[in-house]
Write an enzyme that holds these catalytic residues in place. Structure first.
Site, mmCIF file in Angstrom:
data_model
loop_
_atom_site.group_PDB
_atom_site.id
_atom_site.type_symbol
_atom_site.label_atom_id
_atom_site.label_comp_id
_atom_site.label_asym_id
_atom_site.label_seq_id
_atom_site.Cartn_x
_atom_site.Cartn_y
_atom_site.Cartn_z
ATOM 1 C CB THR B 146 -0.959 0.008 1.216
ATOM 2 O OG1 THR B 146 -0.206 -0.118 2.409
ATOM 3 C CG2 THR B 146 -1.966 -1.126 1.111
ATOM 4 C CE LYS B 168 0.245 -3.222 3.491
ATOM 5 N NZ LYS B 168 -0.534 -2.306 4.415
ATOM 6 C CB THR B 179 -1.475 -1.967 9.395
ATOM 7 O OG1 THR B 179 -2.342 -1.280 10.232
ATOM 8 C CG2 THR B 179 -2.190 -2.147 8.069
ATOM 9 C CD GLU B 259 2.027 5.285 6.543
ATOM 10 O OE1 GLU B 259 1.624 5.883 7.543
ATOM 11 O OE2 GLU B 259 1.290 4.718 5.719
#
Lengths: 383, 383
Positions: B146, B168, B179, B259
């Protein structure tokens, strides 16, 4: 007006040189009586700063003659020397005011793990004592600022009596109090056990539900002092409501001044099975960094609200959850609700309602968005 | 190599058009046997996505013939229609492979609260089935990305048998799994109850201790499939260690790709009274936004470490706590330790040791710093 709005109090705020930039950094609040009743609520962090340990002790008597507060250093994690410094500060205040050290509360805020410059702080106490005035409340409020952009004061005046106060805090705002120093004063003629009851009731639904960044301070202190100078003893309910109103107003001011924030987020949890459930869910939503980023980006990302609710132990069924953002029920029965494009997020205040459909209890938690400015303020220098 | 490093597996990754930008978004992993044993671990979030609810059910048999994974949509908070879509996806896979739908696990990742475009996904399943290959592991790993900047794979080869996998995940990484979607495969001849035991043991000390941002996903899924194609049944300890090593490697890759992060932070809690205490303290430190900002600013702000420890229920005495940052004991006995200027924080990896001085248990939690880039990635668009 601040802490000197109520009769029977003097205050001062001066620059003692604790802060290297020369800004005001020492405040003194004195109860001139006739009564010297007091109550306090402190951080629930198990790592408590020296002034918290000291003030908890002295408050056991239910009496305070004065409070001395400094910014520019938290005096936390400073070992026995730090505690000696707090003790010496109280002794100095006692000496200049002619009271006992056991009647003096101490509060500190600033960087953790650094000893206070006592060679500047102690002469500062003398300077502050000389500056004491019935109009000194504003200056005292200014002297306790750290990263606060504005000083915070609030006053409620009732029939012949007043509750006033000052607060500092702009980050590390979290449960069981936030990084805040708060001094409230009243000229009502109230005993310390009543002060204590009213203060605990007020902080439980105000400061305790301000959760800016989930970080609990080592120094949180909220004090309430009564001088009895107006000679009036109000009904408990009316008095407690005035204390709550001042706490609520100051709590709102803390949130509006939170470091780097661009949105104030009101999280209202409704139809919870218990008030504890409502608070747990509200806090979980308030601490979800992904949601806080989304709100910053004006994105009504309700999936992140559900994801936060799902991490709690509260009573709920996933397929009965509803979420409204700024009045639009974007999530109904755990799934897609009204069109999220209808949500207007241009304004600073954002209102999230989380409906647990599990009972009739409610709680409101206040938080902020997470912004690049927050990161900058908290990474660019030690605080 | 990824999921096709072990014998007895084929895989594919294709662009079905679920993602609007045309990137690969559908992966298929097929166990060609002879054994079809499987085990799984799922999010502990109580708001679970439809594919999690489905896959938990089908795994009760301890067998899986295939796993279908999509990026471009989490199919979470999508109600009965979302669950029907998951079911239809499994049915489609079953149809094209000639197996039962009850042998097909489904995993999804992407935005919460949006229905999947089934008119694209179902033809995509046919396309993926046609592309199945013994060399398809890499493409499958790419198709589940993603916001991941890189795809993640890992392989451990032992004496005649192999454990491989793909993962992922790049945010919303938190406890009770992050996640993440993870598929592990092995050609060892192992029964499902042994797979289950080895997988739970491995995730407990690897993925469960990766805590990037404290946000727990609705979709976390870790699957382990055994084909038995190599005909070897390893000793349990050796097999469990191989599974742990692959999980650990993939977990490290998740943290390194988190991130917006500029620092990978290893938090080692030592001398705790219990392992649970060590984990609780590690998580509390990992989730302290103020500390994460300080690390970003290369500021060895140990006061924020103590403040985070103080919010836990772990056994410790405040004046016995020690903290090292990158090898320098900046906090000793709850107070100032070695000179903080000695701490070199120029490198990406930061190592914090929190010594509770309360026992002999230990745990390591991995997290990242909090950066303006994290805020940007999570506020600029829905994800």
């Amino acid at each position: 007006m601040s802490v000197t709005a109520a009769k029977g109090f003097t205050a001062a705020g001066i620059a003692a040189g604790i802060k290297e930039n020369g800004n005001p950094d020492l405040a003194l609040v004195v109860n001139t009586g006739p009564r010297r009743a007091a109550a306090g609520v402190f951080t629930s962090n198990r790592v408590k700063a020296a002034p918290v340990l000291w003030s908890e002790q002295v408050l056991k008597s239910g009496e305070l003659a004065a409070v001395v507060l400094n910014s520019g250093g938290a005096n936390a994690c400073t070992g026995p020397k730090g505690f000696q410094d707090t003790h010496a500060t109280a002794e100095k205040v006692a000496e200049v005011l002619g009271v006992g050290a056991g009647e003096v509360a101490v509060a500190s805020t600033g960087l953790i793990g650094v000893l206070l410059p006592m060679d500047k702080l102690l002469p500062g106490v003398e300077q502050a004592a000389e500056a004491l005035s019935e109009h000194g409340g504003e200056k005292a409020a200014i002297a306790i600022k750290t990263t606060d952009s504005v000083h915070k004061t609030s006053v409620v005046t009732k029939d012949g009596w007043t509750v006033g106060g000052m607060a500092k805090g702009a980050g590390m705002l979290a449960p069981g109090l936030a990084t805040m120093l708060v001094v409230l004063t009243t000229d009502a003629d109230v005993e310390s056990d009543v002060l204590d009851r009213a203060l605990r009731a007020a902080t439980r639904t105000t400061f305790d539900r301000v959760d800016s960044d989930g970080c609990m301070s080592t120094n949180d202190t909220v004090l309430l002092l009564a001088s009895g100078a107006c000679g009036v003893t109000p009904e408990y309910e009316e008095f407690a409501e005035a204390v709550r109103a001042v706490c609520d107003d100051l709590g709102q001011q803390l949130i509006r001044d939170a470091e780097g924030a661009s949105k104030d987020i009101k999280i209202e949890v409704v139809n919870a099975a218990t008030e504890d459930d409502a608070v747990e869910v509200g806090r979980s939503i308030a601490r979800n960094n992904l949601l806080k980023c989304a709100i910053h980006g004006e994105d009504p990302n309700w999936g992140r609200v559900l994801s936060a609710i799902g991490t709690t132990r509260a009573a709920f069924e996933p397929d009965r959850l509803n979420v409204a953002i700024n009045g639009v029920w974007v999530c109904k029965n755990g799934g897609v609700g009204e069109d999220r494009d209808k949500v207007d997020m241009r304004y600073r205040e954002v209102h999230i309602v989380a409906d647990l459909a599990a009972g009739s209890q409610t709680a409101t938690i206040w938080t902020n968005d997470l912004t690049a400015d927050y990161v900058h303020e908290n990474s660019a220098y030690s605080s």
